[in-house]
Design a protein around this motif. Structure first.
Motif, mmCIF file in Angstrom:
data_model
loop_
_atom_site.group_PDB
_atom_site.id
_atom_site.type_symbol
_atom_site.label_atom_id
_atom_site.label_comp_id
_atom_site.label_asym_id
_atom_site.label_seq_id
_atom_site.Cartn_x
_atom_site.Cartn_y
_atom_site.Cartn_z
ATOM 1 N N ASP A 1 0.831 -1.201 0.000
ATOM 2 C CA ASP A 1 0.000 0.000 0.000
ATOM 3 C C ASP A 1 0.867 1.253 0.000
ATOM 4 O O ASP A 1 0.593 2.227 -0.701
ATOM 5 C CB ASP A 1 -0.910 -0.017 1.233
ATOM 6 C CG ASP A 1 -1.899 1.134 1.221
ATOM 7 O OD1 ASP A 1 -2.595 1.314 0.203
ATOM 8 O OD2 ASP A 1 -1.980 1.864 2.228
ATOM 9 N N HIS A 2 1.947 1.228 0.773
ATOM 10 C CA HIS A 2 2.875 2.361 0.858
ATOM 11 C C HIS A 2 3.521 2.616 -0.507
ATOM 12 O O HIS A 2 3.631 3.772 -0.952
ATOM 13 C CB HIS A 2 3.948 2.036 1.903
ATOM 14 C CG HIS A 2 4.757 3.207 2.333
ATOM 15 N ND1 HIS A 2 4.306 4.134 3.255
ATOM 16 C CD2 HIS A 2 6.003 3.624 1.978
ATOM 17 C CE1 HIS A 2 5.237 5.057 3.450
ATOM 18 N NE2 HIS A 2 6.275 4.768 2.681
ATOM 19 N N TYR A 3 3.947 1.560 -1.167
ATOM 20 C CA TYR A 3 4.557 1.668 -2.495
ATOM 21 C C TYR A 3 3.556 2.250 -3.501
ATOM 22 O O TYR A 3 3.908 3.122 -4.307
ATOM 23 C CB TYR A 3 5.015 0.289 -2.947
ATOM 24 C CG TYR A 3 5.699 0.250 -4.299
ATOM 25 C CD1 TYR A 3 7.055 0.520 -4.418
ATOM 26 C CD2 TYR A 3 4.983 -0.067 -5.454
ATOM 27 C CE1 TYR A 3 7.686 0.483 -5.649
ATOM 28 C CE2 TYR A 3 5.602 -0.107 -6.691
ATOM 29 C CZ TYR A 3 6.951 0.164 -6.783
ATOM 30 O OH TYR A 3 7.567 0.130 -8.016
ATOM 31 N N HIS A 4 2.319 1.786 -3.433
ATOM 32 C CA HIS A 4 1.284 2.285 -4.348
ATOM 33 C C HIS A 4 1.026 3.770 -4.126
ATOM 34 O O HIS A 4 0.872 4.536 -5.085
ATOM 35 C CB HIS A 4 -0.009 1.492 -4.128
ATOM 36 C CG HIS A 4 -1.161 1.972 -4.960
ATOM 37 N ND1 HIS A 4 -1.234 1.766 -6.330
ATOM 38 C CD2 HIS A 4 -2.284 2.669 -4.628
ATOM 39 C CE1 HIS A 4 -2.350 2.303 -6.795
ATOM 40 N NE2 HIS A 4 -2.999 2.861 -5.786
ATOM 41 N N ARG A 5 0.997 4.183 -2.861
ATOM 42 C CA ARG A 5 0.762 5.602 -2.569
ATOM 43 C C ARG A 5 1.895 6.458 -3.121
ATOM 44 O O ARG A 5 1.662 7.558 -3.637
ATOM 45 C CB ARG A 5 0.623 5.820 -1.057
ATOM 46 C CG ARG A 5 -0.628 5.224 -0.450
ATOM 47 C CD ARG A 5 -0.897 5.804 0.932
ATOM 48 N NE ARG A 5 0.180 5.538 1.869
ATOM 49 C CZ ARG A 5 0.262 4.483 2.661
ATOM 50 N NH1 ARG A 5 -0.689 3.551 2.602
ATOM 51 N NH2 ARG A 5 1.257 4.335 3.506
ATOM 52 N N SER B 1 8.655 9.114 3.369
ATOM 53 C CA SER B 1 8.052 7.884 2.852
ATOM 54 C C SER B 1 9.096 6.962 2.242
ATOM 55 O O SER B 1 8.989 5.727 2.349
ATOM 56 C CB SER B 1 6.956 8.204 1.823
ATOM 57 O OG SER B 1 7.490 8.864 0.691
ATOM 58 N N MET B 2 10.131 7.531 1.626
ATOM 59 C CA MET B 2 11.198 6.699 1.069
ATOM 60 C C MET B 2 11.926 5.929 2.167
ATOM 61 O O MET B 2 12.170 4.723 2.052
ATOM 62 C CB MET B 2 12.200 7.559 0.302
ATOM 63 C CG MET B 2 11.820 7.860 -1.135
ATOM 64 S SD MET B 2 11.865 6.388 -2.214
ATOM 65 C CE MET B 2 13.629 6.021 -2.245
ATOM 66 N N GLN B 3 12.285 6.614 3.247
ATOM 67 C CA GLN B 3 13.014 5.925 4.310
ATOM 68 C C GLN B 3 12.124 4.911 5.027
ATOM 69 O O GLN B 3 12.588 3.846 5.430
ATOM 70 C CB GLN B 3 13.584 6.924 5.313
ATOM 71 C CG GLN B 3 14.586 6.279 6.270
ATOM 72 C CD GLN B 3 15.336 7.271 7.101
ATOM 73 O OE1 GLN B 3 14.752 8.210 7.632
ATOM 74 N NE2 GLN B 3 16.639 7.078 7.254
ATOM 75 N N LYS C 1 14.497 -5.421 -4.872
ATOM 76 C CA LYS C 1 15.564 -4.801 -5.660
ATOM 77 C C LYS C 1 14.969 -3.967 -6.790
ATOM 78 O O LYS C 1 15.360 -2.807 -7.001
ATOM 79 C CB LYS C 1 16.488 -5.873 -6.237
ATOM 80 C CG LYS C 1 17.623 -5.325 -7.098
ATOM 81 C CD LYS C 1 18.322 -6.415 -7.886
ATOM 82 C CE LYS C 1 17.449 -6.917 -9.030
ATOM 83 N NZ LYS C 1 18.183 -7.838 -9.936
ATOM 84 N N THR C 2 14.005 -4.540 -7.503
ATOM 85 C CA THR C 2 13.351 -3.832 -8.611
ATOM 86 C C THR C 2 12.569 -2.627 -8.103
ATOM 87 O O THR C 2 12.623 -1.534 -8.682
ATOM 88 C CB THR C 2 12.418 -4.782 -9.369
ATOM 89 O OG1 THR C 2 13.164 -5.900 -9.857
ATOM 90 C CG2 THR C 2 11.744 -4.072 -10.538
ATOM 91 N N ALA C 3 11.833 -2.821 -7.014
ATOM 92 C CA ALA C 3 11.011 -1.743 -6.465
ATOM 93 C C ALA C 3 11.880 -0.580 -5.992
ATOM 94 O O ALA C 3 11.537 0.588 -6.209
ATOM 95 C CB ALA C 3 10.167 -2.276 -5.307
ATOM 96 N N PHE C 4 13.016 -0.881 -5.358
ATOM 97 C CA PHE C 4 13.888 0.176 -4.859
ATOM 98 C C PHE C 4 14.428 1.024 -6.009
ATOM 99 O O PHE C 4 14.451 2.258 -5.924
ATOM 100 C CB PHE C 4 15.039 -0.429 -4.061
ATOM 101 C CG PHE C 4 15.974 0.604 -3.494
ATOM 102 C CD1 PHE C 4 15.574 1.433 -2.458
ATOM 103 C CD2 PHE C 4 17.262 0.745 -3.985
ATOM 104 C CE1 PHE C 4 16.430 2.389 -1.935
ATOM 105 C CE2 PHE C 4 18.128 1.696 -3.473
ATOM 106 C CZ PHE C 4 17.711 2.513 -2.432
ATOM 107 N N ASN C 5 14.847 0.382 -7.081
ATOM 108 C CA ASN C 5 15.353 1.131 -8.237
ATOM 109 C C ASN C 5 14.284 2.063 -8.808
ATOM 110 O O ASN C 5 14.569 3.205 -9.170
ATOM 111 C CB ASN C 5 15.838 0.168 -9.321
ATOM 112 C CG ASN C 5 17.144 -0.516 -8.954
ATOM 113 O OD1 ASN C 5 17.931 0.023 -8.185
ATOM 114 N ND2 ASN C 5 17.370 -1.699 -9.480
ATOM 115 N N ARG C 6 13.058 1.583 -8.883
ATOM 116 C CA ARG C 6 11.982 2.421 -9.409
ATOM 117 C C ARG C 6 11.680 3.587 -8.457
ATOM 118 O O ARG C 6 11.444 4.717 -8.904
ATOM 119 C CB ARG C 6 10.710 1.591 -9.609
ATOM 120 C CG ARG C 6 9.571 2.410 -10.200
ATOM 121 C CD ARG C 6 8.302 1.615 -10.386
ATOM 122 N NE ARG C 6 7.220 2.466 -10.871
ATOM 123 C CZ ARG C 6 5.944 2.080 -10.981
ATOM 124 N NH1 ARG C 6 5.598 0.846 -10.649
ATOM 125 N NH2 ARG C 6 5.025 2.922 -11.415
#
Length: 372
Positions: A172-176, A187-189, A224-229
């Motif tokens: 949910d956090h990633y989607h927001r 939010s990143m940290q 890994k993929t999510a962090f790069n994005r």
């Protein structure tokens, strides 16, 4: 009005550096990097780090305090040994508990028999607020571990429950952040801290044989993929939000001068003689001879809650280029490679993490109740 050539609107490196340093000194530079303590205990060095911390805390106590320290730890842990106590999330939780109990002992506070010492809900947990949903889940889970670690079945069940809660919150956090324009340094940290802990919750379940190896491996690749994005989105976010305004001299405080006067861009920094660090004040109109106290400070706005005034003088037309350069400086200051490396370690390292099995043992020389 004197028009400036295109080349005159490119700031010097010193100008960018001085504004960056002004923001850094005012603690306005955001930090989205992984907390060093979290990175240490969620690594192959966790057992050594925990033993070092334990020994260091003991050295800082008197003999009587060490005896009290040992008794309270044994009461909290249910014995002198902790299964998997030197690895990953268990080592991380024990580290927090050791600090808390040592503080109790040094403060001569007492815990009633049978009552677990509860870690104080600090304002921050590995750089994120415990009042956030990710911070709250993390704190509650880590607070439970010391009393559960010697019961593999209960430990596995509890970890699975918190794994699911944290997974849903991180999704949910990633989607927001990516779809609802809720990107920010905070939010990143929060996401990075939560993802790091979640991965090692999954790794610990592999150690307990409650989930297959592939479950942890796929989660690592996903993060890994999510962090790069997210880093790409965060960089765009900074470009959109960061704004810099040059110092200015109010017209009512200015006076004419018979000759142009060059001034350094910042009285707070070391003087420089190149063109970008000084400018002829007549190029800004009727400002030569302006009193130093009449100058209004410039402003650097990075994001809501992060702004700082500064006295680094430069041409107003240089602000767009300064903004671009400052975004690069801020991104470079984040230790992103270290954070990215948390999810990119070699396969051999990952396999060693999955098979870690270090038991934590108390120093029984200081756990006898007769020494209280």
């Amino acid at each position: 009005m004197i028009m400036l050539g295109h080349g005159m609107c490119l700031p010097s490196q010193a100008t960018v550096q001085n504004i960056f340093l002004a923001a850094r000194d005012a603690n306005a530079i955001p930090d989205i990097s992984l907390d060093p303590g979290l990175a240490t205990f969620l690594s192959l060095d966790s057992a050594a780090a925990l033993q070092h911390q334990y020994a260091s805390l003991q050295r800082g106590l008197s003999e009587t305090q060490r005896a009290t320290f040992g008794v309270r730890l044994q009461r909290e842990l249910g014995g002198p040994r902790v299964t998997h106590g030197g690895v990953g999330v268990v080592a991380l939780a024990l580290s927090m508990m050791l600090d808390h109990v040592a503080q109790q002992v040094r403060g001569n506070s007492s815990a009633q028999a049978g009552q677990s010492p509860v870690m104080n809900p600090s304002r921050k947990l590995f750089g994120i607020a415990v009042s956030s949903r990710i911070g709250g889940i993390a704190q509650n889970y880590l607070r439970l571990i010391p009393g559960l670690a010697n019961d593999p079945d209960t430990m596995a069940e509890t970890t699975e429950i918190y794994d699911n809660w944290l997974k849903l919150e991180l999704l949910d956090h990633y989607h927001r952040m990516t779809n609802k324009k809720r990107m920010s340094s905070v939010s990143m940290q929060q996401w990075l801290t939560g993802a790091a802990l979640h991965l090692h919750m999954r790794i610990h379940q592999v150690r307990l044989h409650s989930v297959p190896f592939g479950s942890a491996a796929s989660l690592r690749l996903s993060y890994k993929t999510a962090f790069n994005r997210l880093v790409q989105g965060y960089t765009v976010y900074l470009h959109r939000n960061l704004r810099e305004t040059a110092p200015s001299a109010p017209a009512h405080r200015t006076s004419q001068s018979s000759s142009p006067t060059n001034r350094t861009l910042s009285g707070q920094m070391s003087s420089n003689t190149d063109r970008a660090d000084t400018f002829n004040e007549t190029t800004h109109g009727n400002v030569s001879g302006t009193d130093e106290s009449a100058w209004q400070e410039g402003l650097l706005f990075i994001e809501p809650g992060r702004n700082v005034t500064h006295g680094v003088r430069h041409h107003p037309c240089e602000s767009p280029a300064i903004q671009q350069a400052l975004v690069t400086r801020i991104i470079n200051a984040q230790d992103l490679e270290d954070s990215r490396g948390f999810f990119l370690f070699p396969k051999k390292v990952f396999q060693r993490l999955l098979t870690q099995d270090n038991t934590f043992e108390l120093d029984t020389n200081y756990t006898g109740r007769d020494r209280l």
